[in-house]
Motif scaffolding. Structure first.
Motif, PDB file in Angstrom:
ATOM      1  N   TYR A   1      31.646   7.188 -28.094  1.00  0.00           N
ATOM      2  CA  TYR A   1      30.381   6.856 -27.461  1.00  0.00           C
ATOM      3  C   TYR A   1      29.297   7.743 -27.934  1.00  0.00           C
ATOM      4  CZ  TYR A   1      26.695   6.432 -23.936  1.00  0.00           C
ATOM      5  OH  TYR A   1      25.422   6.335 -23.469  1.00  0.00           O
TER       6      TYR A   1
ATOM      7  N   ASP B   1      33.498   1.580 -18.091  1.00  0.00           N
ATOM      8  CA  ASP B   1      32.164   1.580 -17.421  1.00  0.00           C
ATOM      9  C   ASP B   1      32.332   0.453 -16.182  1.00  0.00           C
ATOM     10  OD1 ASP B   1      29.447   2.236 -17.731  1.00  0.00           O
ATOM     11  OD2 ASP B   1      28.900   0.182 -18.610  1.00  0.00           O
TER      12      ASP B   1
ATOM     13  N   HIS C   1      34.937   0.867 -23.705  1.00  0.00           N
ATOM     14  CA  HIS C   1      33.579   1.088 -23.007  1.00  0.00           C
ATOM     15  C   HIS C   1      33.540   0.464 -21.982  1.00  0.00           C
ATOM     16  CE1 HIS C   1      29.810   2.760 -22.616  1.00  0.00           C
ATOM     17  NE2 HIS C   1      29.219   1.699 -22.536  1.00  0.00           N
TER      18      HIS C   1
END
Length: 155
Positions: free
Chosen positions: A114, A53, A49
């Motif tokens: 997610y 990101d 993640h």
């Protein structure tokens, strides 16, 4: 000489142990369940993640952000590389610095986990309310800052 706790503290300790035995020790596996479907721990998913990101993120960046050792992150990165979820690419300015990037499979898995994690968290908020969630998170932050500061970084 044995020092005894007050009856109130003794009862609270018994309740805390009961909560641990019946709930808290299973919390990690409950939280990490969406990632397990893809052969990942929750920590490994969180690294995926972070890579999704942030641009130009390195192993050292992740270790610093998580306040853990480089070797702790390196072990997690190794698994992500073996699953072909990430690849490393040298920085243009310093070929010794390796940036982490998601492969197409890594992007797919990161997005799916997610979505599952977000859905699960939204369900918790629906059940307990935002105020209760903030109260619990606030307590955990307070506990962590007051009680966990003497522990060394994870290795």
């Amino acid at each position: 000489m044995v020092i005894r706790m007050s009856n109130t503290n003794d009862q609270l300790l018994k309740e805390a142990i009961d909560v641990y035995l019946s709930s808290l020790k299973y919390l990690d596996s409950f939280v990490s369940e969406p990632a397990v479907k893809y052969g990942l721990s929750f920590e490994q998913y969180l690294i995926l993640h972070t890579i999704a990101d942030q641009e130009n993120v390195s192993l050292m960046d992740i270790a610093a952000e998580r306040k853990v050792t480089r070797s702790a992150i390196s072990r997690q990165i190794k698994v992500l590389l073996q699953h072909d979820y990430i690849y490393q690419k040298p920085a243009e300015s310093d070929r010794r610095r390796l940036y982490l990037h998601l492969t197409p499979a890594g992007k797919d898995v990161e997005q799916k986990v997610y979505e599952l994690t977000t859905k699960r968290f939204d369900h918790w908020i629906s059940n307990y309310g935002e105020d209760k969630a903030r109260e619990i998170i606030g307590f955990i932050k307070d506990f962590s800052s007051n009680e966990m500061t003497n522990f060394p970084p994870e290795d």
